[in-house]
Design an enzyme around this catalytic site. Structure first.
Site, PDB file in Angstrom:
ATOM      1  N   GLU A  78     -10.099 -12.002  -8.593  1.00  0.00           N
ATOM      2  CA  GLU A  78      -8.961 -12.332  -7.741  1.00  0.00           C
ATOM      3  C   GLU A  78      -8.352 -13.678  -8.145  1.00  0.00           C
ATOM      4  O   GLU A  78      -7.128 -13.828  -8.173  1.00  0.00           O
ATOM      5  CB  GLU A  78      -9.410 -12.335  -6.270  1.00  0.00           C
ATOM      6  CG  GLU A  78      -8.385 -12.762  -5.259  1.00  0.00           C
ATOM      7  CD  GLU A  78      -7.108 -11.928  -5.225  1.00  0.00           C
ATOM      8  OE1 GLU A  78      -7.041 -10.861  -5.873  1.00  0.00           O
ATOM      9  OE2 GLU A  78      -6.145 -12.370  -4.565  1.00  0.00           O
ATOM     10  N   ASN A 130       4.494 -12.591  22.483  1.00  0.00           N
ATOM     11  CA  ASN A 130       3.856 -12.672  21.172  1.00  0.00           C
ATOM     12  C   ASN A 130       2.376 -12.896  21.425  1.00  0.00           C
ATOM     13  O   ASN A 130       2.014 -13.847  22.112  1.00  0.00           O
ATOM     14  CB  ASN A 130       4.469 -13.846  20.385  1.00  0.00           C
ATOM     15  CG  ASN A 130       3.659 -14.238  19.174  1.00  0.00           C
ATOM     16  OD1 ASN A 130       3.014 -13.393  18.563  1.00  0.00           O
ATOM     17  ND2 ASN A 130       3.679 -15.504  18.815  1.00  0.00           N
ATOM     18  N   GLY A 131       1.524 -12.014  20.911  1.00  0.00           N
ATOM     19  CA  GLY A 131       0.086 -12.170  21.131  1.00  0.00           C
ATOM     20  C   GLY A 131      -0.539 -10.824  21.429  1.00  0.00           C
ATOM     21  O   GLY A 131       0.076  -9.782  21.236  1.00  0.00           O
ATOM     22  N   GLU A 153      -0.427 -13.759 -11.949  1.00  0.00           N
ATOM     23  CA  GLU A 153       0.740 -13.273 -11.198  1.00  0.00           C
ATOM     24  C   GLU A 153       1.831 -14.334 -11.080  1.00  0.00           C
ATOM     25  O   GLU A 153       3.002 -14.024 -11.231  1.00  0.00           O
ATOM     26  CB  GLU A 153       0.318 -12.889  -9.759  1.00  0.00           C
ATOM     27  CG  GLU A 153      -0.300 -11.525  -9.621  1.00  0.00           C
ATOM     28  CD  GLU A 153      -0.694 -11.225  -8.176  1.00  0.00           C
ATOM     29  OE1 GLU A 153      -0.438 -10.103  -7.735  1.00  0.00           O
ATOM     30  OE2 GLU A 153      -1.266 -12.085  -7.499  1.00  0.00           O
ATOM     31  N   LYS A 159       6.434  -6.849  -3.781  1.00  0.00           N
ATOM     32  CA  LYS A 159       5.459  -6.962  -2.697  1.00  0.00           C
ATOM     33  C   LYS A 159       4.897  -5.601  -2.312  1.00  0.00           C
ATOM     34  O   LYS A 159       3.733  -5.453  -1.992  1.00  0.00           O
ATOM     35  CB  LYS A 159       6.148  -7.611  -1.484  1.00  0.00           C
ATOM     36  CG  LYS A 159       5.224  -7.935  -0.349  1.00  0.00           C
ATOM     37  CD  LYS A 159       4.304  -9.068  -0.726  1.00  0.00           C
ATOM     38  CE  LYS A 159       3.155  -9.237   0.228  1.00  0.00           C
ATOM     39  NZ  LYS A 159       2.009  -9.883  -0.428  1.00  0.00           N
ATOM     40  N   TRP A 161       6.094  -7.734  15.159  1.00  0.00           N
ATOM     41  CA  TRP A 161       5.106  -7.290  14.153  1.00  0.00           C
ATOM     42  C   TRP A 161       4.082  -6.518  14.966  1.00  0.00           C
ATOM     43  O   TRP A 161       3.266  -7.089  15.674  1.00  0.00           O
ATOM     44  CB  TRP A 161       4.485  -8.498  13.456  1.00  0.00           C
ATOM     45  CG  TRP A 161       3.396  -8.144  12.490  1.00  0.00           C
ATOM     46  CD1 TRP A 161       2.061  -8.296  12.672  1.00  0.00           C
ATOM     47  CD2 TRP A 161       3.546  -7.589  11.190  1.00  0.00           C
ATOM     48  NE1 TRP A 161       1.378  -7.859  11.576  1.00  0.00           N
ATOM     49  CE2 TRP A 161       2.254  -7.426  10.649  1.00  0.00           C
ATOM     50  CE3 TRP A 161       4.653  -7.204  10.416  1.00  0.00           C
ATOM     51  CZ2 TRP A 161       2.043  -6.901   9.380  1.00  0.00           C
ATOM     52  CZ3 TRP A 161       4.427  -6.679   9.153  1.00  0.00           C
ATOM     53  CH2 TRP A 161       3.140  -6.541   8.649  1.00  0.00           C
ATOM     54  N   CYS A 213       4.648 -12.169  16.214  1.00  0.00           N
ATOM     55  CA  CYS A 213       6.015 -11.783  16.554  1.00  0.00           C
ATOM     56  C   CYS A 213       6.784 -13.089  16.718  1.00  0.00           C
ATOM     57  O   CYS A 213       6.194 -14.159  16.787  1.00  0.00           O
ATOM     58  CB  CYS A 213       6.069 -11.029  17.864  1.00  0.00           C
ATOM     59  SG  CYS A 213       5.013  -9.584  17.912  1.00  0.00           S
ATOM     60  N   ARG A 252       8.090 -13.790  10.871  1.00  0.00           N
ATOM     61  CA  ARG A 252       6.945 -13.504  11.740  1.00  0.00           C
ATOM     62  C   ARG A 252       6.750 -12.014  12.000  1.00  0.00           C
ATOM     63  O   ARG A 252       5.774 -11.610  12.636  1.00  0.00           O
ATOM     64  CB  ARG A 252       7.114 -14.218  13.085  1.00  0.00           C
ATOM     65  CG  ARG A 252       7.249 -15.728  12.959  1.00  0.00           C
ATOM     66  CD  ARG A 252       7.400 -16.372  14.305  1.00  0.00           C
ATOM     67  NE  ARG A 252       6.227 -16.201  15.110  1.00  0.00           N
ATOM     68  CZ  ARG A 252       5.149 -16.966  15.040  1.00  0.00           C
ATOM     69  NH1 ARG A 252       5.108 -17.986  14.205  1.00  0.00           N
ATOM     70  NH2 ARG A 252       4.118 -16.740  15.806  1.00  0.00           N
ATOM     71  N   LYS A 272      -4.495 -14.104  -9.337  1.00  0.00           N
ATOM     72  CA  LYS A 272      -3.555 -15.037  -8.687  1.00  0.00           C
ATOM     73  C   LYS A 272      -2.862 -15.874  -9.755  1.00  0.00           C
ATOM     74  O   LYS A 272      -1.660 -16.069  -9.720  1.00  0.00           O
ATOM     75  CB  LYS A 272      -4.257 -15.975  -7.700  1.00  0.00           C
ATOM     76  CG  LYS A 272      -4.692 -15.416  -6.381  1.00  0.00           C
ATOM     77  CD  LYS A 272      -3.580 -15.022  -5.446  1.00  0.00           C
ATOM     78  CE  LYS A 272      -3.047 -13.673  -5.721  1.00  0.00           C
ATOM     79  NZ  LYS A 272      -3.579 -12.494  -5.203  1.00  0.00           N
ATOM     80  N   HIS A 280     -21.250 -11.136 -24.022  1.00  0.00           N
ATOM     81  CA  HIS A 280     -21.008  -9.883 -24.750  1.00  0.00           C
ATOM     82  C   HIS A 280     -19.565  -9.796 -25.256  1.00  0.00           C
ATOM     83  O   HIS A 280     -19.046  -8.704 -25.448  1.00  0.00           O
ATOM     84  CB  HIS A 280     -21.334  -8.690 -23.854  1.00  0.00           C
ATOM     85  CG  HIS A 280     -22.766  -8.682 -23.404  1.00  0.00           C
ATOM     86  ND1 HIS A 280     -23.809  -8.482 -24.265  1.00  0.00           N
ATOM     87  CD2 HIS A 280     -23.324  -8.909 -22.181  1.00  0.00           C
ATOM     88  CE1 HIS A 280     -24.957  -8.558 -23.592  1.00  0.00           C
ATOM     89  NE2 HIS A 280     -24.678  -8.822 -22.333  1.00  0.00           N
TER      90      HIS A 280
HETATM   91  C1  G6P Z   1       1.437  -5.192  -5.496  1.00  0.00           C
HETATM   92  C2  G6P Z   1       1.388  -6.611  -4.968  1.00  0.00           C
HETATM   93  C3  G6P Z   1      -0.057  -7.088  -4.901  1.00  0.00           C
HETATM   94  C4  G6P Z   1      -0.888  -6.123  -4.081  1.00  0.00           C
HETATM   95  C5  G6P Z   1      -0.783  -4.690  -4.609  1.00  0.00           C
HETATM   96  C6  G6P Z   1      -1.392  -3.700  -3.656  1.00  0.00           C
HETATM   97  O1  G6P Z   1       1.067  -5.168  -6.824  1.00  0.00           O
HETATM   98  O2  G6P Z   1       2.137  -7.457  -5.809  1.00  0.00           O
HETATM   99  O3  G6P Z   1      -0.090  -8.368  -4.283  1.00  0.00           O
HETATM  100  O4  G6P Z   1      -2.227  -6.532  -4.102  1.00  0.00           O
HETATM  101  O5  G6P Z   1       0.596  -4.329  -4.739  1.00  0.00           O
HETATM  102  O6  G6P Z   1      -0.629  -3.714  -2.489  1.00  0.00           O
HETATM  103  P1  G6P Z   1      -1.123  -3.229  -1.075  1.00  0.00           P
HETATM  104  O7  G6P Z   1       0.059  -3.458  -0.159  1.00  0.00           O
HETATM  105  O8  G6P Z   1      -1.455  -1.767  -1.192  1.00  0.00           O
HETATM  106  O9  G6P Z   1      -2.307  -4.039  -0.690  1.00  0.00           O
END
Ligand code: G6P
Length: 616
Positions: A489, A101-102, A496, A611, A75, A2, A27, A493, A512
């Site tokens: 992953e 916050n905490g 993306e 996002k 948060w 927070c 935050r 990354k 293969h």
């Molecule tokens: C979007 C984001 C990814 C994320 C995916 C799943 O594609 O760009 O970064 O992994 O959604 O999102 P979630 O909030 O369900 O983990």
């Protein structure tokens, strides 16, 4: 995670507090609130669900005057994001108000003790418990606010940064910290005070800052110099620092991008994620969802994990962990496929929804379907109170704080950490994990944040390496076992944020098909940490090198074999096999980041992505 802001001086507090909240919004932004004491001694508190802008609308037209005030952007951890749970909280008498916050881990027993003494509670928060404890102490012992704060803090377990004011004494502001950050900016003649979770709200007012240390309490009194004491009331020197704040980087906590900040957040937020749950000194992992749903979990017919994107990769790791520790069969499904596959799912199945945002439409629909068919739904979510969290029967939050960069980083390691704790906790209850393995895992997991911090020290090395790969058009990422999802992953990354075509494969599958792509222009990233299948990975690497492929390998510290084969190696600390994703993914996050930055791309908001994907 927070943000807190407070002001005491001769200016109007409200505009300073609101500006500070905007700067701390990274935050958390699920609710916000402000409290100001006016000239007449009235305490006015305004709160709103959602962003700080909503709070401004709520407060507009009301009395926000006064030269002392506290404010908060939340948060959520304890209690859903609503107005009652938003800070500032008010004590029983209505005299004290506080922001925090905490997490207060022993809030529940303290709440019960205070209830027995006649206290009632307006919210579900741990913060209100601490505030009532302060008021109880103040009244019972007839002490001043700072004494009551010190003595109450001795009774709490957990993390806090707090700021508290008293309507009856509008010339005093008391603040303290342990585990959560707190900075005090010194204004005019060192007698005007700006207090905040980081230095950003101070920018433009003062560059003189005192960083409060753990278990220190600061008393700020109008017209006087600040006084800092420890919890035993011993005086501590006031250590003011001159700082230089670049206003443009404020919300990113000094980092050029949210993504880099979030990568560097990982040691601290993974400690938050484990706090109060992983208890190596007590030889226990305590997850309330496992305690409350022990029978359904240990007797489950099978587990199904549904998710998307990075969360799906975490699920692939979770499958291996649960199958190893719990001997329960686990299926991993893309949520978007699962929901339309007329899945065979029903009573006796537990469906895990993994989601950072808690709002991904496909994942939400998948669990709604599973629920309709009688399965129990277990959410592993970051955003408290989100749709997936609410639609789940139970769950475990990952508690890694807001993730703003579109490419997920700390949420992935947070999900992996929760899945590890979950597999161990269920395995322990089920009797499928031996005591020695359980204890070894607890100790090893506790080391992970420090081990990640050591990898982050290699940032410059990885940045320099990234320059060599900027012009490449394609990448392969290869790993086996626990490192196979990490290969996926790493590739995700890179694509993306750098728009370079990258594919992740189980290393043995390379022969293969993908091996046909290997030539001197094809970088191949190998996950070659010192775990089972290590020798087999070396053979796969030889196959690439003999076709002139360029190998970048992630290896365990002290590895000499791979150094003789690969063009570049990045070392990571040793971990048991089941924890290796938590360390081997870190260099891949940094590599993708630095390649994208070198290409001049918008790292935090890559093209075409979002996002939170709330559409199918
Ligand atoms: C979007 C984001 C990814 C994320 C995916 C799943 O594609 O760009 O970064 O992994 O959604 O999102 P979630 O909030 O369900 O983990």
């Amino acid at each position: 995670m927070c943000g807190i802001v407070a002001y005491l001086g001769s200016r109007e507090a409200y505009p300073i507090l609101i500006k500070g909240l905007h700067r701390l919004e990274y935050r958390g932004y699920d609710s916000a609130g402000v409290a100001v004491i006016n000239e007449a001694g009235d305490l006015n508190i305004y709160k709103a669900v959602g962003k700080v802008a909503n709070l401004e609308q709520v407060a507009a037209g009301h009395d926000c005057s006064g030269t002392i005030g506290i404010a908060h952007t939340r948060w959520a951890t304890h209690g859903v994001p609503n107005e009652a749970n938003a800070h500032p909280h008010l004590s029983q008498s209505g005299e004290l108000t506080m922001v925090h916050n905490g997490i207060i881990e022993n809030a529940s027993p303290l709440r019960n003790q205070l209830k027995e003494k006649g206290f009632t509670f307006r919210s579900d928060t741990d913060t209100e418990v601490l505030l009532q404890l302060i008021e109880y102490t103040q009244k019972k012992h007839g002490v001043d606010l700072v004494c009551a704060v010190r003595s109450s803090l001795k009774k709490v377990i957990g993390a806090y940064a707090i700021a508290v004011i008293d309507r009856k004494d509008p010339g005093t502001l008391v603040a303290a910290r342990k585990g959560s950050p707190l900075a005090v900016g010194l204004g005019e003649a060192n007698c005007e005070f700006f207090l905040a979770s980081d230095a950003s709200p101070l920018a433009g007012y003062t560059n003189k800052v005192v960083y409060i240390n753990d278990e220190e309490v600061v008393e700020l009194r109008r017209g006087e110099e600040p006084a800092i004491t420890n919890l035993n009331a011993d005086k501590v020197d006031v250590r003011a620092k001159e700082i230089d704040i670049d206003v443009n980087m404020l919300d990113k906590g000094g980092f050029p991008h949210f993504m880099l900040k979030e990568i560097f957040d990982q040691p601290a937020v993974l400690r938050d994620c484990m706090r109060g749950r992983l208890l190596p000194s007590h030889h226990r992992i305590i997850l309330s969802a496992v305690t409350e749903h022990r029978e359904e979990l240990i007797h489950a017919r099978r587990f199904i994990m549904v998710s998307c994107g990075t969360s799906w990769h975490a699920a692939l790791i979770g499958k291996q962990l649960i199958e190893q520790f719990c001997r329960i069969p686990v299926e991993v499904a893309y949520a978007s496929e699962f929901r339309y596959s007329d899945p065979v799912v029903g009573p006796g199945d537990v469906v895990f929804a993994l989601s950072q945002s808690g709002e991904t439409a496909d994942t939400l629909s998948a669990i709604q379907l599973a629920s309709e068919r009688g399965a129990m739904v277990f959410g592993i979510v970051n955003a408290v109170g989100s749709s997936i969290a609410r639609a789940s029967d139970t769950g475990t939050y990952i508690h890694v704080g807001p993730e703003i960069g579109v490419a997920s980083t700390k949420a992935f390691t947070g999900q992996t950490t929760v899945l590890t704790m979950l597999a161990l906790a269920i395995g322990w209850e089920k009797g499928t994990v031996s005591e020695s393995l359980y204890l070894e895992a607890l100790e090893a997991l506790e080391q992970i944040p420090d081990q990640i911090a050591r990898i982050l020290e290699k940032d410059d090395e990885i940045k320099a390496l990234a320059q060599e790969y900027v012009d490449k058009r394609h990448f392969l990422y290869l790993g086996r076992g626990m490192n196979y999802p990490v290969a996926l992953e790493g590739a995700l990354k890179l694509k993306e944020i750098s728009y370079i075509h990258a594919e992740g494969y189980p290393a043995a599958e390379m022969k293969h098909g993908p091996i046909a792509l290997v030539d001197e222009d094809m970088p191949v990233v190998f996950l070659a940490t010192h775990h089972n299948l290590y020798e087999k990975i070396i053979s796969n690497m030889q196959e690439v090198v003999s076709r002139k492929g360029k190998v970048l390998a992630i290896v365990s510290e002290g590895d000499t074999v791979v150094k003789g084969i690969a063009q570049h190696v990045i070392e990571v600390p040793h971990t048991p096999n089941y924890l290796c994703p938590l360390v081997s993914v870190i260099p891949l996050q940094l590599l993708a980041y630095h390649i994208a930055v070198a290409k001049g791309l918008n790292v935090d908001q890559p093209r075409n992505l979002a996002k939170s994907v709330t559409v199918e």
